[in-house]
Design a protein around this motif. Structure first.
Motif, short mmCIF file in Angstrom:
data_model
loop_
_atom_site.label_atom_id
_atom_site.label_comp_id
_atom_site.label_asym_id
_atom_site.label_seq_id
_atom_site.Cartn_x
_atom_site.Cartn_y
_atom_site.Cartn_z
N ILE A 142 0.84 -1.20 0.00
CA ILE A 142 0.00 0.00 0.00
C ILE A 142 0.88 1.25 0.00
O ILE A 142 0.60 2.22 -0.73
CB ILE A 142 -0.95 -0.02 1.21
CG1 ILE A 142 -2.02 -1.11 1.01
CG2 ILE A 142 -1.60 1.34 1.41
CD1 ILE A 142 -2.93 -1.30 2.20
N ALA A 143 1.93 1.26 0.82
CA ALA A 143 2.83 2.42 0.86
C ALA A 143 3.49 2.64 -0.50
O ALA A 143 3.61 3.78 -0.98
CB ALA A 143 3.89 2.23 1.94
N GLU A 144 3.95 1.56 -1.15
CA GLU A 144 4.57 1.70 -2.47
C GLU A 144 3.58 2.24 -3.48
O GLU A 144 3.91 3.10 -4.31
CB GLU A 144 5.10 0.33 -2.92
CG GLU A 144 6.26 -0.18 -2.08
CD GLU A 144 6.66 -1.60 -2.46
OE1 GLU A 144 5.91 -2.22 -3.24
OE2 GLU A 144 7.70 -2.08 -1.96
N CYS A 145 2.34 1.74 -3.43
CA CYS A 145 1.30 2.19 -4.36
C CYS A 145 1.00 3.67 -4.17
O CYS A 145 0.87 4.42 -5.14
CB CYS A 145 0.04 1.35 -4.16
SG CYS A 145 -1.33 1.85 -5.23
N CYS A 146 0.93 4.12 -2.91
CA CYS A 146 0.65 5.53 -2.65
C CYS A 146 1.77 6.42 -3.17
O CYS A 146 1.52 7.49 -3.74
CB CYS A 146 0.44 5.74 -1.15
SG CYS A 146 -1.10 5.02 -0.52
N ARG A 147 3.02 6.02 -2.96
CA ARG A 147 4.14 6.84 -3.44
C ARG A 147 4.10 6.98 -4.96
O ARG A 147 4.50 8.01 -5.50
CB ARG A 147 5.46 6.23 -2.99
CG ARG A 147 5.82 6.56 -1.53
CD ARG A 147 7.29 6.29 -1.28
NE ARG A 147 7.59 4.88 -1.33
CZ ARG A 147 7.76 4.09 -0.26
NH1 ARG A 147 7.64 4.60 0.95
NH2 ARG A 147 8.04 2.81 -0.38
N LEU A 184 -4.73 -3.48 -6.45
CA LEU A 184 -3.52 -4.23 -6.12
C LEU A 184 -3.80 -5.73 -6.11
O LEU A 184 -4.86 -6.18 -5.66
CB LEU A 184 -2.98 -3.80 -4.75
CG LEU A 184 -2.31 -2.43 -4.66
CD1 LEU A 184 -1.95 -2.12 -3.22
CD2 LEU A 184 -1.07 -2.39 -5.54
N VAL A 185 -2.82 -6.48 -6.58
CA VAL A 185 -2.91 -7.94 -6.56
C VAL A 185 -1.90 -8.45 -5.52
O VAL A 185 -0.70 -8.39 -5.74
CB VAL A 185 -2.61 -8.54 -7.94
CG1 VAL A 185 -2.64 -10.07 -7.86
CG2 VAL A 185 -3.60 -8.03 -8.97
N ILE A 186 -2.41 -8.89 -4.39
CA ILE A 186 -1.57 -9.38 -3.30
C ILE A 186 -2.03 -10.79 -2.96
O ILE A 186 -3.23 -11.03 -2.76
CB ILE A 186 -1.66 -8.47 -2.07
CG1 ILE A 186 -1.28 -7.03 -2.44
CG2 ILE A 186 -0.78 -8.99 -0.94
CD1 ILE A 186 -1.43 -6.06 -1.31
N LYS A 187 -1.09 -11.70 -2.90
CA LYS A 187 -1.43 -13.09 -2.59
C LYS A 187 -0.82 -13.49 -1.26
O LYS A 187 0.24 -13.01 -0.87
CB LYS A 187 -0.91 -14.02 -3.70
CG LYS A 187 -1.61 -13.80 -5.03
CD LYS A 187 -1.17 -14.83 -6.06
CE LYS A 187 -1.90 -14.64 -7.39
NZ LYS A 187 -1.51 -15.63 -8.41
N SER A 188 -1.53 -14.37 -0.62
CA SER A 188 -1.05 -14.89 0.66
C SER A 188 0.03 -15.93 0.43
O SER A 188 0.36 -16.26 -0.72
CB SER A 188 -2.21 -15.51 1.45
OG SER A 188 -2.68 -16.66 0.76
#
Length: 438
Positions: free
Chosen positions: A332-337, A380-384
């Protein structure tokens, strides 16, 4: 009076006369030498005066010519022309010739000074010619000649009989030997004692005592020189050891200083940066918010704060583990930047709660930015760790600076209130102050 007595008396008179004549000759020679020395001293004094003019007056004259300060130039030339011993001065500059003093004065010494201004490039300003008047020097020489002749003649007349007796005792030869030895005495000759020329045995006199004292002084000088050489050698060795220690200590202190500065920088970076996401820490964000708020209030510029957190973040931690939750926060932080401007400030206030400072952005522009962030995070595509896709959404509250005297806490509280309104309105949305949900 017997013939032998008359003959002895005649010889004494002739010897006395010869002594007086020799004294007069010596007097004239000494006076000539002294006059020569006085003349040479006068010439040397004149040279020093010319050197002093080069050091003290020529720079001021160059500055006056470069600044086209004619009053200053005339003042300097007049002061130089009235200096004792100066016959006249002549300045050649830009085709003009300026002369001060008596141009027909007899010349003892003269010197020309090139006038140059140098500020990275050399500019020829002209030439200054200074002439030393010889009349004052000749007056001093005449006075010195008269004084020295009178003094020397009186002294020689009173000392003629003594000189006669001294000459009979071969004083001159021994004095010459002693003077030669003293004048040539140096470090290498300290090992050689003073010795008289070999002569028939005689009783020791005062000159023998002087020679003995001179040899004793030579021995003491030799001993002191050896002691001094030894001390200087020891001092040099001690100085070299001290310099070596100082260099080593300085290098050690510089290394420790660099280490401390690096540690201080690292600690400052740790204090200002969130260790997980790399964005601003809570303290750093609040400090930047306070600075930007003061700047906006002074200049009347717009400023907006966004508050957002991850919807159902506790469920993500409980279902997929805290490591996966940390990975979600990092993404999330990377996406916001990627979505924010360079002047925008992103900070993590704690847990899954983030804040964004938008300088020079009003409510409408901030709402557009907030919606862009929300949409980008939702995409965002985030996998466990098990390969399951994790759905991520955020709720965002927007508050704009509207009061000139508003405090940072109040602005954050208003944005936080909009965040909770977005939560209660169904999450995954943006709420702006008391506006309707976007």
């Amino acid at each position: 009076m017997t013939a032998r007595a008359k003959n002895r008396h005649s010889i004494s008179l002739r010897l006395a006369a010869a002594t007086v004549l020799l004294g007069l000759i010596v007097s004239v020679a000494v006076t000539a030498l002294q006059v020569h020395v006085i003349y040479r001293n006068q010439v040397e004094s004149a040279r020093e005066q010319l050197d002093e003019i080069r050091q003290s007056l020529v720079p001021s004259l160059e500055a006056g010519l470069w600044q086209v300060d004619r009053g200053r130039t005339r003042l300097l030339l007049d002061a130089l022309a009235h200096t004792p011993g100066i016959g006249y001065v002549q300045l050649d500059s830009e085709g003009r010739h300026v002369t001060r003093g008596q141009a027909d004065a007899p010349v003892l010494l003269e010197r020309s000074y090139p006038l140059i201004h140098d500020d990275g490039q050399r500019f020829d300003l002209g030439t200054l010619r200074v002439v030393i008047d010889s009349r004052s020097t000749m007056t001093r020489l005449r006075n010195a000649i008269a004084r020295e002749l009178l003094t020397t003649t009186a002294a020689l007349l009173s000392m003629s009989l003594l000189l006669l007796w001294l000459f009979r005792r071969w004083v001159t030869q021994r004095l010459k030997t002693m003077a030669t030895y003293a004048s040539e005495l140096d470090i290498e000759r300290l090992q050689t004692p003073l010795e008289w020329p070999k002569r028939p045995s005689r009783h020791a006199d005062d000159l023998d005592l002087v020679a003995q004292a001179l040899n004793q002084m030579r021995e003491r000088m030799l001993e002191e020189f050896e002691v001094r050489v030894r001390h200087e050698r020891e001092l040099q060795q001690h100085r070299e050891r001290l310099e070596s220690l100082v260099r080593a200590r300085t290098a050690e202190l510089e290394d420790k200083t660099r280490q401390l500065e690096e540690k201080s920088r690292q600690l400052q970076e740790l204090a200002n940066t969130d260790s997980l996401t790399g964005v601003c820490s809570r303290r750093q964000f609040l400090a930047l918010l306070d600075q930007e708020l003061a700047r906006a209030q002074r200049g009347g510029a717009a400023m907006t704060v966004l508050m957002f957190d991850v919807d159902h973040f506790k469920r993500i931690n409980d279902t997929h583990g805290h490591a996966t939750g940390d990975r979600v926060l990092v993404r999330i932080a990377e996406c916001c930047r990627e979505q924010l401007r360079r002047i925008d400030v992103l900070g993590r206030l704690g847990g899954e709660e983030f804040a964004v400072l938008l300088p020079r952005s009003d409510r409408r522009g901030a709402a557009v930015t907030a919606e862009r962030l929300r949409a980008a995070i939702e995409a965002l595509v985030i996998k466990s760790d098990q390969g399951e896709r994790i759905s991520i959404t955020v709720s965002i509250g927007v508050a704009e600076l509207v009061h000139p005297d508003e405090k940072p806490d109040t602005l954050i509280a208003r944005a936080d209130a909009q965040l909770y309104r977005a939560k209660h309105s169904g999450r995954n949305r943006v709420c702006v102050d008391d506006e309707s949900t976007l």
